[in-house]
Write a protein that holds these residues in place. Structure first.
Motif, mmCIF file in Angstrom:
data_model
loop_
_atom_site.group_PDB
_atom_site.id
_atom_site.type_symbol
_atom_site.label_atom_id
_atom_site.label_comp_id
_atom_site.label_asym_id
_atom_site.label_seq_id
_atom_site.Cartn_x
_atom_site.Cartn_y
_atom_site.Cartn_z
ATOM 1 N N UNK A 119 5.360 11.895 -11.690
ATOM 2 C CA UNK A 119 5.255 10.461 -11.441
ATOM 3 C C UNK A 119 3.825 10.111 -11.018
ATOM 4 N N UNK A 120 3.207 9.192 -11.726
ATOM 5 C CA UNK A 120 1.815 8.863 -11.432
ATOM 6 C C UNK A 120 1.509 7.377 -11.563
ATOM 7 N N UNK A 121 2.497 6.570 -11.952
ATOM 8 C CA UNK A 121 2.286 5.126 -12.122
ATOM 9 C C UNK A 121 3.240 4.389 -11.178
ATOM 10 N N UNK A 122 2.661 3.723 -10.172
ATOM 11 C CA UNK A 122 3.448 3.144 -9.093
ATOM 12 C C UNK A 122 3.260 1.631 -9.044
ATOM 13 N N UNK A 123 4.332 0.926 -8.719
ATOM 14 C CA UNK A 123 4.281 -0.521 -8.533
ATOM 15 C C UNK A 123 4.679 -0.828 -7.093
ATOM 16 N N UNK A 124 3.770 -1.458 -6.352
ATOM 17 C CA UNK A 124 4.033 -1.864 -4.976
ATOM 18 C C UNK A 124 4.382 -3.346 -4.963
ATOM 19 N N UNK A 125 5.556 -3.704 -4.439
ATOM 20 C CA UNK A 125 6.008 -5.096 -4.423
ATOM 21 C C UNK A 125 6.336 -5.534 -3.001
ATOM 22 N N UNK A 126 6.058 -6.790 -2.707
ATOM 23 C CA UNK A 126 6.427 -7.320 -1.402
ATOM 24 C C UNK A 126 5.533 -8.466 -1.001
ATOM 25 N N UNK A 127 5.922 -9.193 0.052
ATOM 26 C CA UNK A 127 5.148 -10.362 0.492
ATOM 27 C C UNK A 127 3.775 -9.962 1.009
ATOM 28 N N UNK A 128 2.848 -10.924 1.112
ATOM 29 C CA UNK A 128 1.499 -10.615 1.601
ATOM 30 C C UNK A 128 1.528 -10.092 3.032
ATOM 31 N N UNK A 129 0.564 -9.220 3.340
ATOM 32 C CA UNK A 129 0.385 -8.752 4.707
ATOM 33 C C UNK A 129 1.366 -7.707 5.172
ATOM 34 N N UNK A 130 2.077 -7.068 4.239
ATOM 35 C CA UNK A 130 3.107 -6.089 4.630
ATOM 36 C C UNK A 130 2.712 -4.648 4.334
ATOM 37 N N UNK A 131 1.415 -4.405 4.046
ATOM 38 C CA UNK A 131 0.920 -3.028 4.027
ATOM 39 C C UNK A 131 0.681 -2.407 2.666
ATOM 40 N N UNK A 132 0.723 -3.173 1.581
ATOM 41 C CA UNK A 132 0.573 -2.569 0.248
ATOM 42 C C UNK A 132 -0.824 -1.972 0.065
ATOM 43 N N UNK A 133 -1.853 -2.750 0.370
ATOM 44 C CA UNK A 133 -3.231 -2.272 0.184
ATOM 45 C C UNK A 133 -3.550 -1.144 1.151
ATOM 46 N N UNK A 134 -3.150 -1.300 2.411
ATOM 47 C CA UNK A 134 -3.380 -0.248 3.407
ATOM 48 C C UNK A 134 -2.681 1.040 3.003
ATOM 49 N N UNK A 135 -1.468 0.925 2.474
ATOM 50 C CA UNK A 135 -0.726 2.113 2.053
ATOM 51 C C UNK A 135 -1.443 2.822 0.907
ATOM 52 N N UNK A 136 -1.992 2.062 -0.045
ATOM 53 C CA UNK A 136 -2.734 2.666 -1.158
ATOM 54 C C UNK A 136 -3.942 3.444 -0.637
ATOM 55 N N UNK A 137 -4.625 2.876 0.354
ATOM 56 C CA UNK A 137 -5.804 3.536 0.928
ATOM 57 C C UNK A 137 -5.424 4.849 1.602
ATOM 58 N N UNK A 138 -4.380 4.812 2.421
ATOM 59 C CA UNK A 138 -3.966 6.011 3.147
ATOM 60 C C UNK A 138 -3.384 7.047 2.186
ATOM 61 N N UNK A 139 -2.664 6.587 1.179
ATOM 62 C CA UNK A 139 -2.102 7.476 0.161
ATOM 63 C C UNK A 139 -3.217 8.253 -0.535
ATOM 64 N N UNK A 140 -4.292 7.555 -0.917
ATOM 65 C CA UNK A 140 -5.428 8.212 -1.569
ATOM 66 C C UNK A 140 -6.073 9.232 -0.635
ATOM 67 N N UNK A 141 -6.241 8.857 0.638
ATOM 68 C CA UNK A 141 -6.870 9.766 1.593
ATOM 69 C C UNK A 141 -6.023 11.018 1.807
#
Length: 331
Positions: A119-141
């Motif tokens: 699995x390598x293609x992910x879709x993050x869904x949800x309202x603004x401000x609930x951690x999607x971008x932050x999660x992508x950053x931490x996931x990469x790290x």
């Protein structure tokens, strides 16, 4: 560049992983141009399998960086992670899904040897401000992969016929570079073709996008995030290997988040008593309240955050929300 100058640059950049690898790649390219292919192959293998000069929090270290392509440079931005896993609060289901993806990535060769896809293609869904971008950053790290943000404002060209070509350049980059490629506000690019207000050319862009997502086998991860999942073209959903839902935090998650935000400051009250008052707020909204309360302490030159600081900050957030609700279109 003369070999001596390259060697000086290499030594000077030691400890700065990205610069070190970029100079090392230049040296390898120089050897290839001189037809020293055996040496070039040996150097490249050492670069890709040897330890990194500096290692991130992820156990595998940094992925090797290929030379940044001019073709995609206008549309991709490298983002340096500034957060770690302890800076995010996620529900148990999302933690399980994301840990499973990390384990899969680390055992990718074994999985492929059994004839199975990783699995390598992910879709993050949800309202603004609930951690999607932050999660992508931490996931990469955590994976030790560089994070690249797609600049949609530049990608979606004013010359509509160029947009599909721009998207192709980005996917070609992700095919070669082990990385996390992050599309924020993905709905701007993948809007439903059934929407009668959309231009025919934008519908053709969606057609191209579907093909690109279908065909790519990224060396890292493709992550697309949206606040408007209902606006996505129906055919988009099955192109992703996993969908991760980000909801507004529960009362217990709000409590954990409050402890996180006040862990490095002295408080004269128990922030958890206010968890109920924050029910229905996003992480971004709660963080804004906490930061404003801490700033009040600093401005007034006190050593503790008082309950009145928190209450005033919360009142400001309530006022801000009320103003935003007046601007929202009628349902």
């Amino acid at each position: 560049m003369a070999r001596g100058e390259l060697m000086k640059k290499l030594l000077a950049s030691y400890g700065r992983d990205e610069e070190f690898r970029a100079v090392a790649e230049q040296i390898i390219d120089e050897e290839e141009k001189k037809n020293n292919r055996v040496l070039a192959r040996s150097l490249r293998k050492t670069l890709e399998t040897g330890p990194s000069p500096s290692r991130p929090s992820g156990p595998k270290g940094l992925a090797p960086l290929i030379p940044f392509p001019d073709a995609a440079a206008d549309f991709i931005e490298r983002v340096e992670p500034t957060h770690a896993r302890n800076d995010i609060v996620l529900g148990a289901t999302n933690v399980r899904v994301l840990l499973g993806l990390i384990k899969e990535y680390r055992r990718a060769d074994d999985i492929r040897r059994h004839g199975l896809k990783v699995r390598s293609k992910l879709l993050f869904c949800g309202p603004p401000g609930c951690g999607k971008t932050l999660c992508a950053e931490i996931f990469a790290a955590e994976l030790g992969l560089p994070l690249f943000l797609v600049k949609l404002d530049r990608l979606i060209s004013s010359y509509l016929g160029e947009t599909a070509g721009n998207v192709r350049k980005i996917f070609e980059f992700a095919r070669k570079q082990p990385c996390v490629l992050f599309f924020d506000e993905f709905d701007a690019l993948a809007r439903s073709r059934e929407d009668s207000s959309e231009h025919n050319e934008l519908r053709r862009v969606v057609n191209s996008l579907l093909l690109f997502i279908d065909n790519i086998r990224p060396k890292g991860f493709l992550i697309a995030a949206t606040n408007l999942d209902r606006s996505l073209d129906p055919a988009i959903w099955r192109r992703f290997d996993e969908v991760v839902w980000f909801d507004k935090p529960s009362k217990s998650m709000i409590g954990r988040f409050l402890r996180l935000k006040f862990k490095n400051v002295s408080v004269a009250f128990d922030p958890l008593r206010h968890a109920s008052a924050l029910d229905g707020y996003s992480y971004a909204e709660i963080e804004r309240v906490c930061i404003q309360a801490i700033k009040s302490m600093i401005v007034e030159r006190r050593k503790q955050v008082l309950e009145r600081d928190f209450n005033r900050a919360l009142e400001d957030e309530v006022r801000r929300r009320a103003g935003q609700s007046r601007l929202a279109p009628p349902s």
